[in-house]
Write a protein that holds these residues in place. Structure first.
Motif, PDB file in Angstrom:
ATOM      1  N   THR A   1      38.534  55.646  68.415  1.00  0.00           N
ATOM      2  CA  THR A   1      39.082  54.110  68.848  1.00  0.00           C
ATOM      3  C   THR A   1      38.099  53.628  69.698  1.00  0.00           C
ATOM      4  OG1 THR A   1      41.167  55.275  68.518  1.00  0.00           O
ATOM      5  CG2 THR A   1      40.928  53.412  69.602  1.00  0.00           C
ATOM      6  N   LEU A   2      37.597  54.072  70.809  1.00  0.00           N
ATOM      7  CA  LEU A   2      37.003  53.290  71.731  1.00  0.00           C
ATOM      8  C   LEU A   2      35.763  53.071  71.035  1.00  0.00           C
ATOM      9  CD1 LEU A   2      37.259  55.536  74.848  1.00  0.00           C
ATOM     10  CD2 LEU A   2      38.481  53.649  74.371  1.00  0.00           C
TER      11      LEU A   2
ATOM     12  N   THR B   1      36.268  49.994  68.603  1.00  0.00           N
ATOM     13  CA  THR B   1      36.659  48.832  69.647  1.00  0.00           C
ATOM     14  C   THR B   1      35.513  48.257  70.052  1.00  0.00           C
ATOM     15  OG1 THR B   1      38.739  50.049  70.431  1.00  0.00           O
ATOM     16  CG2 THR B   1      38.083  47.877  71.288  1.00  0.00           C
ATOM     17  N   ALA B   2      34.583  48.969  70.861  1.00  0.00           N
ATOM     18  CA  ALA B   2      33.301  48.476  71.324  1.00  0.00           C
ATOM     19  C   ALA B   2      32.367  47.958  70.222  1.00  0.00           C
ATOM     20  CB  ALA B   2      32.333  49.683  72.112  1.00  0.00           C
TER      21      ALA B   2
ATOM     22  N   CYS C   1      33.923  44.664  69.351  1.00  0.00           N
ATOM     23  CA  CYS C   1      33.664  43.527  70.277  1.00  0.00           C
ATOM     24  C   CYS C   1      32.080  43.000  70.112  1.00  0.00           C
ATOM     25  CB  CYS C   1      33.999  44.103  71.771  1.00  0.00           C
ATOM     26  SG  CYS C   1      35.736  44.209  72.149  1.00  0.00           S
ATOM     27  N   CYS C   2      31.500  43.903  70.300  1.00  0.00           N
ATOM     28  CA  CYS C   2      29.938  43.672  70.451  1.00  0.00           C
ATOM     29  C   CYS C   2      29.647  42.770  69.056  1.00  0.00           C
ATOM     30  CB  CYS C   2      28.936  44.729  70.406  1.00  0.00           C
ATOM     31  SG  CYS C   2      29.214  45.252  72.025  1.00  0.00           S
ATOM     32  N   TRP C   3      29.972  43.093  67.939  1.00  0.00           N
ATOM     33  CA  TRP C   3      29.860  42.460  66.768  1.00  0.00           C
ATOM     34  C   TRP C   3      30.166  41.119  66.671  1.00  0.00           C
ATOM     35  CZ3 TRP C   3      33.184  40.392  62.905  1.00  0.00           C
ATOM     36  CH2 TRP C   3      32.560  39.779  62.068  1.00  0.00           C
TER      37      TRP C   3
ATOM     38  N   ILE D   1      37.911  49.472  76.839  1.00  0.00           N
ATOM     39  CA  ILE D   1      36.620  48.940  76.242  1.00  0.00           C
ATOM     40  C   ILE D   1      36.505  47.154  76.555  1.00  0.00           C
ATOM     41  CG2 ILE D   1      35.478  48.131  74.248  1.00  0.00           C
ATOM     42  CD1 ILE D   1      34.862  50.882  75.092  1.00  0.00           C
TER      43      ILE D   1
ATOM     44  N   TYR E   1      24.444  43.481  77.765  1.00  0.00           N
ATOM     45  CA  TYR E   1      24.471  42.991  76.138  1.00  0.00           C
ATOM     46  C   TYR E   1      24.756  41.596  76.187  1.00  0.00           C
ATOM     47  CZ  TYR E   1      26.223  42.699  71.373  1.00  0.00           C
ATOM     48  OH  TYR E   1      26.244  42.176  70.018  1.00  0.00           O
TER      49      TYR E   1
END
Lengths: 70, 819
Positions: free
Chosen positions: A37-38, A41-42, A45-47, B418, B479
């Motif tokens: 899940t983490l 999620t990361a 978010c980054c995408w 996150i 980032y």
């Protein structure tokens, strides 16, 4: 590089990261689900961050007007 | 969808399953059982003797004894600290001491220490007096030599005649006889010599003058060294004085005044040889006393050192014993008075371990009767227990700071791990600053073992506790900094060429019309050509505001989906049908549609005005869109979405209270005698708002008002919460502008000069400004706003947060607060 290609790159990086997490710290199904899940999620978010900035520059309505510097 | 039903439960998502247990412990194994449970640390006892005062409880004497012992231990610690020693634990481990033995040992040590202290006090006082006497002898000697020789000559002859044959006798008798009053009332001038604090000398002299009506002569001289004043334990300056007077009455008056001013009088012989003899005697006695004092100090230090070896061990032991007796006080005696009954909460996974500890306690006590441990039902809601590790602990704490999760509801900490650093980074985006934060976080993590054993002050403790938080924040900041293309506000061309160039070779109209886009968009992040241009702010503002709205809508949707999972877990289909569905429809038909419009506008490059579209969607939905048409069928879609939003509002407001009322009357039809229902009945359709103890009451108006408040809060909150996400734009703009100002107006300005001093000063100012304003203040600011976004905008979609935390009886959790 194209929108779709980079999106695919993000997906591949996410899959590799979750595989690494599964290999390195395999601590039972419930902990694995948490790690997955983490990572998802990361990745999402980054995408999203990248995609928003990319889409906004695809067909811009204004262009840079240089400043008269000294 | 089937797949989601078969997934194993996620680790941190819901709190551990707890069970309410009852323990029946025979008295002889009670103490040992409770201490084993304390070592395990997984059972929270309930205080069964709540109503009793501390003095009415069973084990009050033992608690008093423990308190007395900890007082003695504190006294030892004080003494060790005052003596300037550092207690070091004895490397060789001694066998454990029993509590009674320890009590006796502590009493002995205390007695010994107190005796030693009082003895050395007395010795020190005597030593002080000798020192003062020595000073008086030395200084007063000068006065006596200079003044009134002839007047006293007769007296010295007399005294010499009397004492000459004893002049070689042992010094003690000479000193003693000197203390006696001088030869009988001769009418000549006599004197009193002594020593007094320097601050009081003036008043002393004046008082003497008035008392003797001026018939006196006062001589004074400051003493060479400072002396410890016994009353205040400080070094004070003293003055030696000699008062010449005549007459017996004057003498008594002067002596009384000396006493009241705290001046110490010492007799000084007028004869020079006698004086020097007495000085020699005083010196030898004071050196003897010094040696004795030092020996006494060494003896005390050795005693303190031996105590210091065991001090921490003893303190721990006493603390644990007191905790065990406090817990024993929470238990009740049963009817036979041979067993103690205790109740408490424990996690289900710990049941076997607790049973093992209890069996071990029975075995170690060689008790005949085993300890009974069984599960009971409880009326109240269980405590919330999340098993966290070093990494997840910080996130769980910041979620708990707002409210501890209700038993087994979805834990926002899972996503906060996150999304919180990510939203921080959106507001902080600069990869130069991110690298600085990363270095700080790495320093804390690498020295983890060393720092966790030290005692840190509160600021460092908070920083150390959040080291993994800081690590993630810094990684995401790097980032986002790469995406915003800011390295201390300087853009770089890391990912290829810019997408813009001049229209022609001369770049003549670059300053009026601007550059032209000749290739595909810059592949990763903001194009570096934007920095420094005049149209930078309009472009970036538009980008960041739309980005904030998109992130906000996504996070709020996540919150509503979590409320769906909560409702499904607790079996609350009412909530799913009449709360989750209309909420999703309302939020997405308005703000989800706005997000869609944003993305379509970006993809097509249309010039439509989105404010106009949204506002006129409400004001005149059937009007023709003309320039603002983004896609085919937009008007029809807008009307449909508007109607859905309008229907969703009464959908989330009205049905639920009426259905609850109907369910309630169905269930309690014919139940006029009062409640016999058990807890099983409420497992299926449990309304989340109706958990009151008196289950036959159903206050319809209360439920309806509650639902109305909930609905209005959601509808109005949809607008205000979405707008609240614009703080992501605001703070990132502020960070970027501050960064630019410091770079351009401090560093570049200073670098423009040729002088090395100005350059260094500029560099220093830039470094300080970056460190304090950008790294510290902006970090705190972004931290706070990201936290607020989580606590309010994300969590009010699904979080109840009205539980209470699980606080087990554990030796590991005992702190120094008790001392």
């Amino acid at each position: 590089m194209g929108f779709l290609v980079t999106t695919l790159i993000f997906i591949v990086v996410g899959i590799i990261a979750s595989l690494c997490a599964r290999i390195c710290c395999n601590r039972g199904p419930s902990a694995n689900l948490l790690h997955l899940t983490l990572i998802i999620t990361a990745t999402v978010c980054c995408w999203m961050m990248w995609a928003i900035v990319y889409l906004a520059q695809m067909k811009p309505l204004i262009v840079p007007i240089l400043n008269e510097t000294e | 969808m089937e797949y989601t039903y078969n997934l194993p439960p996620m680790d941190l998502m819901r709190s551990e399953k707890m069970t309410f247990v009852q323990l029946i412990i025979p008295v002889e194994s009670a103490h040992r059982a409770v201490s084993y449970l304390g070592q395990l640390g997984l059972l929270q006892f309930r205080d069964l003797n709540d109503g009793k005062s501390p003095f009415q409880r069973t084990f009050v004497n033992q608690v008093k004894r423990c308190a007395e012992m900890s007082r003695k231990l504190r006294f030892f610690k004080d003494q060790i600290h005052k003596a300037g020693l550092v207690p070091s634990p004895n490397p060789a481990s001694e066998p454990d001491v029993e509590l009674e033995e320890l009590e006796i040992q502590l009493a002995e040590h205390e007695h010994e220490l107190i005796e030693m202290n009082s003895n050395s006090e007395k010795l020190r006082q005597t030593y002080n007096e000798l020192l003062e006497f020595k000073m008086v002898l030395q200084k007063a000697g000068d006065f006596l030599v200079s003044s009134g020789n002839h007047a006293v000559a007769q007296e010295t002859e007399l005294s010499e005649n009397v004492y000459s044959n004893d002049s070689y006798a042992d010094s003690a008798s000479l000193l003693e006889e000197e203390m006696q009053p001088g030869p009988s009332n001769q009418s000549g001038v006599r004197f009193i010599s002594g020593i007094i604090c320097k601050s009081k000398v003036l008043r002393f002299e004046r008082t003497l003058f008035r008392a003797t009506r001026g018939n006196m002569l006062f001589n004074q001289a400051p003493a060479d060294d400072q002396i410890i004043d016994p009353a205040s334990n400080e070094m004070v300056e003293k003055t030696v004085f000699v008062v010449f007077f005549s007459g017996e009455q004057a003498r008594t008056k002067i002596l009384k005044i000396c006493e009241s001013f705290g001046a110490n009088c010492y007799p000084v012989p007028e004869d020079l040889t006698k004086r020097s003899q007495i000085i020699r005697e005083v010196l030898s006695r004071s050196s003897d006393l010094e040696a004795t004092l030092e020996a006494g100090l060494r003896h005390r230090d050795t005693a303190l050192n031996t105590i210091g070896f065991y001090l921490s061990k003893w303190t721990n032991m006493v603390r644990r014993e007191k905790a065990v007796y406090d817990v024993l006080n929470m238990l009740n005696f049963d009817v036979t008075k041979k067993c103690l009954v205790g109740e408490g909460w424990c996690p289900i996974f710990a049941k076997t371990r607790i049973q093992e500890s209890l069996q071990r306690a029975t075995f170690d006590c060689s008790s005949q009767v085993g300890i009974i441990f069984h599960v009971m039902d409880a009326v109240e809601s269980p405590p919330t227990y999340f098993r966290t590790n070093h990494f997840t602990n910080a996130y769980q704490e910041i979620v708990d700071a707002y409210g501890v999760a209700k038993y087994q509801e979805a834990n926002p900490a899972v996503y906060t791990i996150i999304t919180f650093p990510f939203l921080f980074a959106v507001m902080f985006g600069d990869w130069g600053h991110g690298i600085c934060l990363l270095l700080g976080a790495l320093v804390l993590i690498v020295r983890e073992k060393k720092l966790s054993s030290q005692k840190l002050d509160s600021f460092m403790e908070m920083l150390f506790g959040g080291r993994y938080l800081l690590l993630l924040m810094s990684l995401f900041s790097i980032y986002c900094g790469l995406i915003y293309n800011e390295f201390f506000s300087v853009p770089f061309h890391i990912f290829g060429h810019s997408a813009y160039k001049c229209r022609d070779a001369t770049c003549s109209d670059a300053y009026s019309v601007g550059l032209v886009k000749y290739r595909d968009a810059y592949p990763f992040g903001v194009d570096p050509s934007w920095r420094g241009s005049r149209s930078e702010l309009p472009f970036l503002n538009s980008l960041k505001m739309k980005m904030s709205i998109l992130f906000g809508v996504v996070q709020m949707n996540l919150g509503i989906i979590l409320s769906y999972f909560n409702a499904r877990y607790f079996g609350n289909s009412l909530d799913i049908k009449y709360q989750f569905v209309p909420q999703m429809i309302f939020l997405n038909s308005l703000f989800g549609y706005l997000s869609l419009l944003i993305i379509i506008k970006w993809c097509t490059g249309s010039q439509a005005d989105l404010y106009h579209v949204m506002i006129y969607m409400f004001l005149s939905p059937f009007e023709d869109l003309r320039d603002n048409k983004l896609f085919w069928g937009q008007s029809v879609l807008q009307v449909i979405l508007l109607l859905s939003a309008v229907i969703a509002v009464p959908w989330m407001l009205f049905p639920k209270p009426f259905i609850l009322k109907r369910l309630h009357t169905e269930r309690f039809q014919g139940r006029t005698y009062g409640i016999l229902g058990t807890s099983d009945m409420y497992n299926e359709e449990e309304p989340d708002s109706a958990r009151h103890p008196h289950l036959d009451e159903f206050n319809f108006s209360e439920v309806f008002v509650h639902q109305m408040i909930h609905a209005i809060e959601f509808v109005l909150g949809a607008v205000s919460n979405t707008a609240s996400y614009l703080r992501l734009w605001a703070l990132s703009l502020a960070h970027s502008e501050l960064s630019t100002v410091f770079y351009e107006k401090v560093l570049l300005l200073a670098w423009g000069y040729d002088n090395i001093v100005i350059r260094l000063i500029g560099l220093a100012v830039f470094a300080f400004a970056t460190a304090f304003i950008l790294l510290m203040m902006e970090s705190l600011s972004a931290f706070l706003h990201a936290l607020r976004l989580h606590w309010v905008e994300f969590q009010n979609k699904f979080y109840n947060g009205d539980g209470y935390k699980f606080k087990p009886f554990s030796f590991a959790l005992l702190t120094d607060d008790d001392d």
